[in-house]
Each structure stands twice: as C-alpha cells, then as structure tokens.
Design a protein around this motif. Structure first.
Motif, PDB file in Angstrom:
ATOM      1  N   PHE A 171      38.636  38.911  40.602  1.00 29.98           N
ATOM      2  CA  PHE A 171      37.949  37.747  40.044  1.00 29.98           C
ATOM      3  C   PHE A 171      38.719  36.498  40.441  1.00 29.98           C
ATOM      4  O   PHE A 171      39.937  36.541  40.596  1.00 29.98           O
ATOM      5  CB  PHE A 171      37.877  37.840  38.516  1.00 29.98           C
ATOM      6  N   ASP A 172      38.005  35.385  40.574  1.00 33.55           N
ATOM      7  CA  ASP A 172      38.653  34.126  40.939  1.00 33.55           C
ATOM      8  C   ASP A 172      39.482  33.544  39.801  1.00 33.55           C
ATOM      9  O   ASP A 172      40.464  32.864  40.040  1.00 33.55           O
ATOM     10  CB  ASP A 172      37.618  33.095  41.386  1.00 33.55           C
ATOM     11  N   GLY A 173      39.055  33.776  38.572  1.00 34.97           N
ATOM     12  CA  GLY A 173      39.777  33.219  37.441  1.00 34.97           C
ATOM     13  C   GLY A 173      39.307  33.816  36.127  1.00 34.97           C
ATOM     14  O   GLY A 173      38.378  34.633  36.086  1.00 34.97           O
ATOM     15  N   TYR A 174      39.946  33.380  35.057  1.00 32.88           N
ATOM     16  CA  TYR A 174      39.633  33.898  33.728  1.00 32.88           C
ATOM     17  C   TYR A 174      38.191  33.632  33.329  1.00 32.88           C
ATOM     18  O   TYR A 174      37.552  34.452  32.694  1.00 32.88           O
ATOM     19  CB  TYR A 174      40.562  33.298  32.678  1.00 32.88           C
ATOM     20  N   LYS A 175      37.675  32.476  33.702  1.00 31.14           N
ATOM     21  CA  LYS A 175      36.311  32.141  33.279  1.00 31.14           C
ATOM     22  C   LYS A 175      35.313  33.145  33.829  1.00 31.14           C
ATOM     23  O   LYS A 175      34.358  33.509  33.157  1.00 31.14           O
ATOM     24  CB  LYS A 175      35.961  30.697  33.614  1.00 31.14           C
ATOM     25  N   ASP A 176      35.540  33.637  35.038  1.00 30.04           N
ATOM     26  CA  ASP A 176      34.640  34.642  35.609  1.00 30.04           C
ATOM     27  C   ASP A 176      34.709  35.951  34.823  1.00 30.04           C
ATOM     28  O   ASP A 176      33.685  36.593  34.582  1.00 30.04           O
ATOM     29  CB  ASP A 176      34.982  34.888  37.079  1.00 30.04           C
ATOM     30  N   ILE A 177      35.905  36.326  34.425  1.00 34.32           N
ATOM     31  CA  ILE A 177      36.089  37.540  33.626  1.00 34.32           C
ATOM     32  C   ILE A 177      35.408  37.371  32.271  1.00 34.32           C
ATOM     33  O   ILE A 177      34.718  38.279  31.793  1.00 34.32           O
ATOM     34  CB  ILE A 177      37.588  37.850  33.440  1.00 34.32           C
ATOM     35  N   LEU A 178      35.583  36.214  31.653  1.00 38.99           N
ATOM     36  CA  LEU A 178      34.978  35.966  30.341  1.00 38.99           C
ATOM     37  C   LEU A 178      33.454  35.986  30.422  1.00 38.99           C
ATOM     38  O   LEU A 178      32.786  36.539  29.535  1.00 38.99           O
ATOM     39  CB  LEU A 178      35.467  34.632  29.780  1.00 38.99           C
ATOM     40  N   MET A 179      32.902  35.400  31.480  1.00 35.99           N
ATOM     41  CA  MET A 179      31.445  35.347  31.611  1.00 35.99           C
ATOM     42  C   MET A 179      30.852  36.751  31.731  1.00 35.99           C
ATOM     43  O   MET A 179      29.934  37.105  30.993  1.00 35.99           O
ATOM     44  CB  MET A 179      31.031  34.494  32.822  1.00 35.99           C
ATOM     45  N   ILE A 180      31.367  37.561  32.622  1.00 32.38           N
ATOM     46  CA  ILE A 180      30.810  38.895  32.816  1.00 32.38           C
ATOM     47  C   ILE A 180      31.070  39.773  31.590  1.00 32.38           C
ATOM     48  O   ILE A 180      30.212  40.549  31.177  1.00 32.38           O
ATOM     49  CB  ILE A 180      31.308  39.564  34.127  1.00 32.38           C
ATOM     50  N   SER A 181      32.228  39.621  30.976  1.00 31.52           N
ATOM     51  CA  SER A 181      32.547  40.408  29.779  1.00 31.52           C
ATOM     52  C   SER A 181      31.594  40.083  28.639  1.00 31.52           C
ATOM     53  O   SER A 181      31.114  40.986  27.941  1.00 31.52           O
ATOM     54  CB  SER A 181      33.986  40.146  29.336  1.00 31.52           C
TER      55      SER A 181
END
Length: 152
Positions: free
Chosen positions: A30-40
């Motif tokens: 993932f590029d960053g935390y926001k991408d992880i948070l969005m998909i999660s």
C-alpha cells in the motif's frame, strides 16, 4: 461530494495494529496508511464488523491525505451506519469510519495471507499485492445501503 471535511481531524488507527500497517507500507503493498484504512473500512462495512478503537496509535492520519472520493466513501459509510443525514456534517463520521477500519484491518491481513507475518519478503509482498487486486476485482465486493449499490 462531501459537504463537510475537517482537515485538522486525524483518522485514528489502533495502536495494536500500527506495526502491521507499517510493514504493509514498507513492503509497498500500500502507498500509505490512508489506503489501508479505506480498504479495511469497506471490508468491515460489507460484513457488518464494527469495533471502536480503545487505544489509538499516537498519530492518526490527517484528512488532507484523503481524496474527495475517499471523503464520499467515509460519508456513505457513516450515513449507512447511523441512518441520519446529520452525521455527514459532524466529526462523528470519522469515529464511525475509524471503527470500521479497525474491525476490517485484521480481515484484510487474513485476506492478504499476512496474518502474523513479522517480516514481509519481496516474494510475499508480490503475492499479497495479487491477492489485494483479486479482492478488489472479486464479485460481491460492494457497499450498499438498502437496495442501492454504492461501490462495486
């Protein structure tokens, strides 16, 4: 289009999940935390998993790192959860989103087959990226409110 964005607000991350998130970013899955948070959050919303964060990480993710499409998804999830339009004009929507992301992150790790992995090799990272793309393209990966489908 989101009508209310508090750019000073930070989306909370669970302190217990911080190291695993760092590994995913370091391995370039993932590029960053926001991408992880969005998909999660989307994963958790789809299955009805909601888990408020009891101990947040020391730093959250500033809203400025999220796109306008991300804001719309945050609004939709909050509205679908609360079923009150007023939630999209309050900071409560960020708490709701954080709770879904918190519940969805362990599920994401499981789907990527990285649950309990301490170090992610290049080969494991590539396989996890393929699993991630398959997850995004899989049938049934959608968010709906009532009979309206929002994401597919």
């Amino acid at each position: 289009m989101s009508v209310y964005v508090n750019n000073q607000f930070r989306i909370k991350r669970n302190a217990a999940q911080q190291e695993a998130m760092q590994r995913l970013v370091a391995a370039k899955i993932f590029d960053g935390y926001k991408d992880i948070l969005m998909i999660s959050a989307v994963i958790a919303y789809n299955i009805g998993a909601f888990n408020p964060i009891e101990k947040p990480a020391s730093d959250g993710v500033l809203m400025q790192f999220f796109s306008s499409k991300d804001y719309d998804i945050i609004d939709m999830i909050a509205y679908a959860h609360k079923k009150e339009q007023s939630v999209i004009t309050s900071d409560e929507k960020y708490e709701i989103f954080s709770s879904y992301a918190n519940a969805g992150f362990p599920i994401l790790l499981e789907k990527l087959e990285l649950n309990g992995v301490e170090e992610i090799s290049i080969d494991e990272a590539r396989k996890a990226q393929i699993r991630y793309y398959r997850l995004l393209l899989s049938d049934g990966f959608s968010v709906s409110i009532g009979s309206e489908e929002l994401l597919k």
